[in-house]
Design a protein around this motif. Structure first.
Motif, mmCIF file in Angstrom:
data_model
loop_
_atom_site.group_PDB
_atom_site.id
_atom_site.type_symbol
_atom_site.label_atom_id
_atom_site.label_comp_id
_atom_site.label_asym_id
_atom_site.label_seq_id
_atom_site.Cartn_x
_atom_site.Cartn_y
_atom_site.Cartn_z
ATOM 1 N N LEU A 93 63.927 81.013 26.184
ATOM 2 C CA LEU A 93 63.887 80.069 26.009
ATOM 3 C C LEU A 93 63.743 79.706 27.984
ATOM 4 C CD1 LEU A 93 64.843 78.461 23.324
ATOM 5 C CD2 LEU A 93 62.526 79.163 23.786
ATOM 6 N N PRO A 94 64.931 80.259 28.448
ATOM 7 C CA PRO A 94 64.780 79.743 29.961
ATOM 8 C C PRO A 94 63.925 79.567 30.762
ATOM 9 C CG PRO A 94 66.990 79.505 29.603
ATOM 10 C CD PRO A 94 66.204 80.667 28.223
ATOM 11 N N THR A 97 60.702 78.962 29.977
ATOM 12 C CA THR A 97 60.527 77.168 30.460
ATOM 13 C C THR A 97 59.699 77.760 31.816
ATOM 14 O OG1 THR A 97 62.439 77.067 28.787
ATOM 15 C CG2 THR A 97 61.873 75.396 31.192
ATOM 16 N N MET A 100 56.945 78.601 32.348
ATOM 17 C CA MET A 100 56.066 77.149 32.730
ATOM 18 C C MET A 100 55.937 76.124 33.898
ATOM 19 S SD MET A 100 54.369 77.686 29.685
ATOM 20 C CE MET A 100 54.282 76.452 28.766
ATOM 21 N N LEU A 101 56.912 76.021 33.812
ATOM 22 C CA LEU A 101 56.900 74.743 34.938
ATOM 23 C C LEU A 101 56.697 74.987 36.676
ATOM 24 C CD1 LEU A 101 60.494 72.885 34.451
ATOM 25 C CD2 LEU A 101 58.154 72.156 34.005
#
Length: 123
Positions: A93-94, A97, A100-101
């Protein structure tokens, strides 16, 4: 300075310039004024970059690319099935994320560049 001189428009050239965060028209000015905020008028050539609505395309393409680059190959490795689910989520998840960012402004710039390349120039 305005964009009086005719610029040869190409979706590929616009994609390259936009992905680098540069004005798709001149390739010198900055496309973004903040993380995802488009600078409405290029400070170098005066081109109106605010006229290209990227809308929902950048998040869609970013999710599509990250999904194919990370999740697809991850399913091919058996580590995802042998690790505890909590550990897999704590790692993935991190990482997803952050990826994606990182990719979202690049993809948004590319979408704006392609829109510039296919748009008909104003008379």
């Amino acid at each position: 300075m305005t964009d009086d001189a005719p610029v040869r428009r190409s979706p590929f050239a616009g994609l390259k310039r936009g992905a680098r965060g540069q004005c798709p028209n001149c390739g010198k000015g900055q496309l973004f004024r903040a993380y995802l905020k488009i600078r409405p008028i290029c400070e170098i050539c005066g081109h109106d970059n605010g006229q290209y609505p990227a809308d929902d395309a950048p998040p869609y393409f970013t999710i599509l690319m990250v999904g194919h680059l990370v999740v697809g190959p991850l399913l091919a490795f058996h580590v995802i099935f042998t690790w505890p689910p909590g550990l897999v989520l704590a790692v993935l998840l991190p990482s997803l994320t952050a990826l994606m960012l990182f990719m979202l402004p690049i993809v948004k710039g590319a979408v704006v560049g392609v829109l510039w390349g296919v748009a008909k120039p104003a008379p």
